[in-house]
Design a protein around this motif. Structure first.
Motif, PDB file in Angstrom:
ATOM      1  N   THR A 209       2.376  -9.267 -26.531  1.00 20.26           N
ATOM      2  CA  THR A 209       3.211 -10.384 -26.077  1.00 20.26           C
ATOM      3  C   THR A 209       2.667 -10.850 -24.742  1.00 20.26           C
ATOM      4  O   THR A 209       2.353 -10.039 -23.866  1.00 20.26           O
ATOM      5  CB  THR A 209       4.675  -9.960 -25.929  1.00 20.26           C
ATOM      6  N   ARG A 210       2.500 -12.156 -24.596  1.00 26.31           N
ATOM      7  CA  ARG A 210       1.980 -12.724 -23.349  1.00 26.31           C
ATOM      8  C   ARG A 210       3.026 -13.661 -22.733  1.00 26.31           C
ATOM      9  O   ARG A 210       3.819 -14.284 -23.450  1.00 26.31           O
ATOM     10  CB  ARG A 210       0.664 -13.478 -23.589  1.00 26.31           C
ATOM     11  N   LEU A 211       3.004 -13.722 -21.421  1.00 31.68           N
ATOM     12  CA  LEU A 211       3.854 -14.655 -20.682  1.00 31.68           C
ATOM     13  C   LEU A 211       2.976 -15.785 -20.187  1.00 31.68           C
ATOM     14  O   LEU A 211       1.975 -15.554 -19.505  1.00 31.68           O
ATOM     15  CB  LEU A 211       4.508 -13.943 -19.495  1.00 31.68           C
ATOM     16  N   SER A 212       3.327 -17.009 -20.545  1.00 31.91           N
ATOM     17  CA  SER A 212       2.498 -18.157 -20.197  1.00 31.91           C
ATOM     18  C   SER A 212       3.390 -19.335 -19.845  1.00 31.91           C
ATOM     19  O   SER A 212       4.550 -19.395 -20.261  1.00 31.91           O
ATOM     20  CB  SER A 212       1.586 -18.522 -21.368  1.00 31.91           C
ATOM     21  N   HIS A 213       2.821 -20.263 -19.074  1.00 27.61           N
ATOM     22  CA  HIS A 213       3.582 -21.449 -18.703  1.00 27.61           C
ATOM     23  C   HIS A 213       3.839 -22.312 -19.928  1.00 27.61           C
ATOM     24  O   HIS A 213       4.924 -22.877 -20.080  1.00 27.61           O
ATOM     25  CB  HIS A 213       2.811 -22.226 -17.635  1.00 27.61           C
ATOM     26  N   SER A 214       2.868 -22.419 -20.810  1.00 25.53           N
ATOM     27  CA  SER A 214       3.040 -23.223 -22.022  1.00 25.53           C
ATOM     28  C   SER A 214       2.031 -22.808 -23.071  1.00 25.53           C
ATOM     29  O   SER A 214       0.915 -22.400 -22.742  1.00 25.53           O
ATOM     30  CB  SER A 214       2.858 -24.715 -21.715  1.00 25.53           C
TER      31      SER A 214
ATOM     32  N   LEU B 264       8.859 -20.958 -18.929  1.00 25.92           N
ATOM     33  CA  LEU B 264       7.789 -20.078 -19.388  1.00 25.92           C
ATOM     34  C   LEU B 264       8.012 -19.712 -20.845  1.00 25.92           C
ATOM     35  O   LEU B 264       9.132 -19.727 -21.345  1.00 25.92           O
ATOM     36  CB  LEU B 264       7.736 -18.799 -18.539  1.00 25.92           C
ATOM     37  N   ASP B 265       6.912 -19.373 -21.522  1.00 24.38           N
ATOM     38  CA  ASP B 265       6.951 -18.912 -22.910  1.00 24.38           C
ATOM     39  C   ASP B 265       6.626 -17.436 -22.984  1.00 24.38           C
ATOM     40  O   ASP B 265       5.768 -16.934 -22.246  1.00 24.38           O
ATOM     41  CB  ASP B 265       5.881 -19.619 -23.759  1.00 24.38           C
ATOM     42  N   LEU B 266       7.267 -16.749 -23.906  1.00 18.58           N
ATOM     43  CA  LEU B 266       6.803 -15.453 -24.377  1.00 18.58           C
ATOM     44  C   LEU B 266       6.235 -15.685 -25.761  1.00 18.58           C
ATOM     45  O   LEU B 266       6.970 -16.052 -26.701  1.00 18.58           O
ATOM     46  CB  LEU B 266       7.944 -14.434 -24.408  1.00 18.58           C
ATOM     47  N   GLY B 267       4.929 -15.542 -25.892  1.00 20.27           N
ATOM     48  CA  GLY B 267       4.247 -15.754 -27.164  1.00 20.27           C
ATOM     49  C   GLY B 267       3.577 -14.485 -27.632  1.00 20.27           C
ATOM     50  O   GLY B 267       3.290 -13.584 -26.838  1.00 20.27           O
ATOM     51  N   THR B 268       3.311 -14.404 -28.917  1.00 21.20           N
ATOM     52  CA  THR B 268       2.778 -13.168 -29.489  1.00 21.20           C
ATOM     53  C   THR B 268       1.364 -13.350 -30.029  1.00 21.20           C
ATOM     54  O   THR B 268       0.893 -14.467 -30.260  1.00 21.20           O
ATOM     55  CB  THR B 268       3.664 -12.664 -30.630  1.00 21.20           C
ATOM     56  N   LYS B 269       0.722 -12.221 -30.244  1.00 21.54           N
ATOM     57  CA  LYS B 269      -0.589 -12.159 -30.888  1.00 21.54           C
ATOM     58  C   LYS B 269      -0.607 -10.889 -31.732  1.00 21.54           C
ATOM     59  O   LYS B 269      -0.438  -9.782 -31.206  1.00 21.54           O
ATOM     60  CB  LYS B 269      -1.686 -12.120 -29.823  1.00 21.54           C
ATOM     61  N   GLY B 270      -0.748 -11.075 -33.046  1.00 21.17           N
ATOM     62  CA  GLY B 270      -0.754  -9.927 -33.945  1.00 21.17           C
ATOM     63  C   GLY B 270       0.589  -9.600 -34.539  1.00 21.17           C
ATOM     64  O   GLY B 270       0.806  -8.488 -35.045  1.00 21.17           O
ATOM     65  N   SER B 271       1.520 -10.568 -34.530  1.00 18.58           N
ATOM     66  CA  SER B 271       2.892 -10.312 -34.978  1.00 18.58           C
ATOM     67  C   SER B 271       3.096 -10.505 -36.471  1.00 18.58           C
ATOM     68  O   SER B 271       4.218 -10.381 -36.964  1.00 18.58           O
ATOM     69  CB  SER B 271       3.865 -11.198 -34.202  1.00 18.58           C
ATOM     70  N   GLY B 272       2.037 -10.818 -37.222  1.00 23.03           N
ATOM     71  CA  GLY B 272       2.164 -10.928 -38.668  1.00 23.03           C
ATOM     72  C   GLY B 272       1.769 -12.293 -39.194  1.00 23.03           C
ATOM     73  O   GLY B 272       1.461 -13.213 -38.436  1.00 23.03           O
ATOM     74  N   GLN B 273       1.799 -12.417 -40.500  1.00 20.93           N
ATOM     75  CA  GLN B 273       1.347 -13.643 -41.150  1.00 20.93           C
ATOM     76  C   GLN B 273       2.360 -14.774 -40.976  1.00 20.93           C
ATOM     77  O   GLN B 273       3.559 -14.545 -40.854  1.00 20.93           O
ATOM     78  CB  GLN B 273       1.087 -13.391 -42.632  1.00 20.93           C
ATOM     79  N   THR B 274       1.818 -15.978 -40.971  1.00 22.70           N
ATOM     80  CA  THR B 274       2.598 -17.205 -40.866  1.00 22.70           C
ATOM     81  C   THR B 274       2.063 -18.179 -41.908  1.00 22.70           C
ATOM     82  O   THR B 274       1.060 -17.897 -42.578  1.00 22.70           O
ATOM     83  CB  THR B 274       2.459 -17.833 -39.466  1.00 22.70           C
ATOM     84  N   PRO B 275       2.662 -19.356 -42.061  1.00 18.72           N
ATOM     85  CA  PRO B 275       2.087 -20.343 -42.982  1.00 18.72           C
ATOM     86  C   PRO B 275       0.669 -20.761 -42.619  1.00 18.72           C
ATOM     87  O   PRO B 275      -0.009 -21.399 -43.434  1.00 18.72           O
ATOM     88  CB  PRO B 275       3.056 -21.520 -42.860  1.00 18.72           C
ATOM     89  N   TRP B 276       0.206 -20.413 -41.408  1.00 21.25           N
ATOM     90  CA  TRP B 276      -1.109 -20.851 -40.951  1.00 21.25           C
ATOM     91  C   TRP B 276      -2.111 -19.703 -40.875  1.00 21.25           C
ATOM     92  O   TRP B 276      -3.174 -19.835 -40.267  1.00 21.25           O
ATOM     93  CB  TRP B 276      -0.967 -21.535 -39.585  1.00 21.25           C
ATOM     94  N   SER B 277      -1.811 -18.598 -41.560  1.00 12.43           N
ATOM     95  CA  SER B 277      -2.702 -17.439 -41.523  1.00 12.43           C
ATOM     96  C   SER B 277      -3.940 -17.622 -42.390  1.00 12.43           C
ATOM     97  O   SER B 277      -4.918 -16.894 -42.224  1.00 12.43           O
ATOM     98  CB  SER B 277      -1.954 -16.178 -41.979  1.00 12.43           C
ATOM     99  N   ARG B 278      -3.867 -18.566 -43.310  1.00 12.35           N
ATOM    100  CA  ARG B 278      -4.950 -18.738 -44.289  1.00 12.35           C
ATOM    101  C   ARG B 278      -5.239 -17.394 -44.964  1.00 12.35           C
ATOM    102  O   ARG B 278      -4.337 -16.776 -45.506  1.00 12.35           O
ATOM    103  CB  ARG B 278      -6.182 -19.343 -43.619  1.00 12.35           C
TER     104      ARG B 278
END
Length: 478
Positions: A179-184, A109-123
Motif C-alpha cells: 500500500t502506498r500513500l500518494s498525493h494522487s 491523499l490516496d492510499l493505493g495498492t499494488k498486488g491486491s489481486g485481479q481487476t477487469p484490467w488485469s488482462r
C-alpha cells in the motif's frame, strides 16, 4: 474506533462516475504477515494508532476504512509504453483503497495498492506483486525521501503466502501486497483514455476534478486546461530535476507512470547511479536506452506533450504549446535548486549558480568510475573543502580536473551549516542504495527469512533523511 482524531476521510474519486473506475475487491490471500508499516506516514493521516491486527485487517484483508471507499476503485487509463500506445491498460493489480486529508496541510491523499489481486484490467496477469518487488519499492521510496525527491511513500507491506511464477526472476517466488500513500493516482494516461475515445466532455470533467482536489488555486482561471497544464509542467520539471540530482533512474517512464501532481511512483526496475553515466539504464529490456539516466528530462517532456494533446480537445493549441515551452526554463531552474540543496549551499544568483552546477556535473563526469555519485555530495556537503580533502576521496578531489568545481564552490556560503555537526556526517561513507546491496538484502530474506538487513537499512536511511534535512518535496516531505 481504531483511527485517531487526525483521521479525516474524504473520498472523491467515485464522484467521477463509472467511466473512470471500476469497483473491485481484493484477493483473499492465504496469509497476511506484516513485514513493514510506516508509522511516521500513518501519523499524518490518523492511522498510526491501529494495532498490528487492525493494520492487517485494513492493509492485508482490505476491510474498508471508516467512511471511506467501499468498494475500492480500479482506475481506467491508457498509456504510451516505450512510446507505443496501449489502449488496454488500467489498474490491473491495484486500486484506490481510500482517500483522506493530511494533517497540517489539508491536502487530499490516496492510499493505493499494488498486488491486491485481479481487476477487469488485469488482462492475462495474476494481479499479484512479488515480495521482492515490494521490498525494492519500500527501499526506493525511503531513499528518495531522504534525498528530497517528490515521491509516493511506501505505507505498508504484507506478505501474502502465495507462490508466484515470473519469467524474469527465479520462480516460484514469494508474494506480497503493498500500500502506498500518494498525493494522487490520476495519471497522464487517465486523460489519454478519454482522448482516445474523443470524449472532450470527460476530459473536461477530469480537468475539473484535478483542479478542485489538487490545484484549488486554479479554480478561477480563465482557461482551466491551460492553467492546469502550466502547473503540471512545473511540477514535472521539478520531479525530473530532483531525479537527476539524486542520480536516480526510474526505468519505465511511460505515460501511465506519470501523475498529475508531479510525484514519482510505481518503482519497478529502478536503479541509483553507481557513478556518473548519462547512458545508464535501469530496465534490462530498455535496449534503445529510451529511459536512460541522461534522457529522463526528454522523456518527461515527451509525456507532457501527450497530455497536452489530450487537453487540445478542450483548449486552443497555441496556449497549450506556450505552456509546454515553459518546461525547459523550469527544468533548468529546478535542477540548479536541487543541486544547491544537495551541496548544502546558498544561492549566489542565477549566473553563478548555473556555472557551479555545470562544474559539479563536469567533476562527477571527470571522476568516472573512481567517484561514486552519492559520496560526491556527501563529501562536499555545505561546501567544506577541508572536510572533502581530508576524506577517503581527498586525493581525487585534489586533482586538476576538480579545480574549477573547487574554486566555484569556495565562493558559496553554507546553508544551515549546523547540519554538518550531525554524527552521521562523521562517517567516512554515506548511505547508498546500489543494486548489489538491494540484492544482498533480498538474498537474506529469500534464503533465511532474515529481515534484519532490511530493517537496518531503513533505519539508516531515516538517519540520513534527518541529517540531510532537505526541503520538503511532495508527499515525501510531509
Amino acid at each position: 474506533m481504531p483511527v485517531s482524531a487526525a483521521y479525516r476521510p474524504d473520498p472523491k474519486f467515485q464522484a467521477l462516475g463509472p467511466e473512470f473506475a471500476d469497483p473491485v475487491r481484493a484477493a483473499d490471500f492465504p496469509q497476511t504477515i506484516l513485514r513493514f508499516r510506516n508509522d511516521r506516514a500513518a501519523a499524518t493521516v490518523g492511522l498510526d494508532t491501529l494495532t498490528d491486527a487492525e493494520w492487517i485487517a485494513h492493509f492485508g484483508r482490505f476491510q474498508p476504512l471508516p467512511d471511506n471507499l467501499d468498494p475500492p476503485l480500479a482506475q481506467r487509463y491508457h498509456g504510451h509504453q516505450f512510446r507505443v500506445y496501449n489502449p488496454e491498460l488500467g489498474d490491473g493489480r491495484g486500486f484506490i483503497f481510500a482517500q483522506l486529508r493530511e494533517a497540517g496541510t489539508d491536502r487530499l491523499l490516496d492510499l493505493g495498492t499494488k498486488g491486491s489481486g485481479q481487476t477487469p484490467w488485469s488482462r492475462s496477469g495474476d494481479g499479484r506483486l512479488t515480495l521482492k518487488g515490494g521490498v525494492r519499492e519500500v527501499l526506493a521510496t525511503a531513499m528518495l525521501e531522504a534525498l528530497g525527491v517528490p515521491s509516493s511513500r511506501s505505507f505498508s507491506l504484507v506478505e501474502t503466502g502465495e507462490a508466484l511464477v515470473r519469467g524474469d526472476e527465479p520462480s516460484p517466488t514469494r508474494s506480497a501486497v503493498l500500500t502506498r500513500l500518494s498525493h494522487s493516482h490520476v495519471r497522464f494516461g487517465t486523460f489519454q483514455r478519454h482522448a482516445f475515445f474523443e470524449r472532450g466532455d470527460r476530459i473536461g470533467e477530469l480537468t475539473d476534478h484535478v483542479i478542485a482536489n489538487y490545484y484549488p488555486e486554479l479554480k478561477g482561471a480563465n482557461d482551466r486546461p491551460v492553467a492546469m497544464l502550466q502547473v503540471v509542467v512545473e511540477r514535472s520539471a521539478r520531479l525530473a530535476a530532483r531525479w537527476m540530482a539524486a542520480g536516480f533512474v526510474h526505468g519505465v517512464l511511460n505515460t501511465d507512470n506519470m501523475s498529475l501532481t508531479g510525484e514519482s511512483f510505481d518503482y519497478g526496475p529502478y536503479r541509483f547511479l553507481p557513478h556518473s553515466n548519462p547512458n545508464f539504464t535501469a530496465a534490462y529490456f530498455d535496449h534503445a536506452g529510451l529511459y536512460a539516466f541522461g534522457r529522463q528530462p526528454e522523456a518527461v517532456f515527451w509525456n507532457l506533450q501527450q497530455l497536452a494533446g489530450c487537453l487540445s480537445l478542450t483548449a486552443e493549441t497555441e496556449p497549450l504549446v506556450e505552456a509546454l515551452n515553459g518546461f525547459g526554463p523550469a527544468y533548468r531552474r529546478e535542477l540548479v535548486a536541487a543541486m544547491l540543496d544537495r551541496l548544502g549551499v546558498r544561492s549566489r544568483g542565477e549566473e553563478a549558480d548555473a556555472a557551479l552546477v555545470q562544474s559539479a556535473f563536469r567533476a562527477l563526469a571527470e571522476g568516472g568510475e573512481r567517484l561514486r555519485w552519492e559520496p560526491f555530495f556527501f563529501d562536499w556537503f555545505t561546501g567544506s573543502e577541508a572536510r572533502a580533502l581530508a576524506g577517503p576521496r581527498g586525493a581525487l578531489y585534489a586533482e586538476p580536473s576538480f579545480e574549477e568545481f573547487r574554486a566555484r564552490l569556495a565562493d558559496y556560503d553554507p546553508d544551515r551549516p549546523e547540519r554538518l555537526a550531525d554524527p552521521w556526517f562523521a562517517r567516512p561513507e554515506p548511505e547508498e542504495l546500489l543494486y548489489d546491496e538491494i540484492e544482498a538484502i533480498w538474498a537474506a530474506i529469500a534464503q533465511a527469512d532474515d529481515w534484519s538487513a532490511f530493517h537496518a537499512k531503513l533505519a539508516a536511511l531515516e538517519e540520513a533523511r534527518a541529517a540531510w534535512g532537505l526541503p520538503a518535496q511532495g508527499v515525501a516531505g510531509t
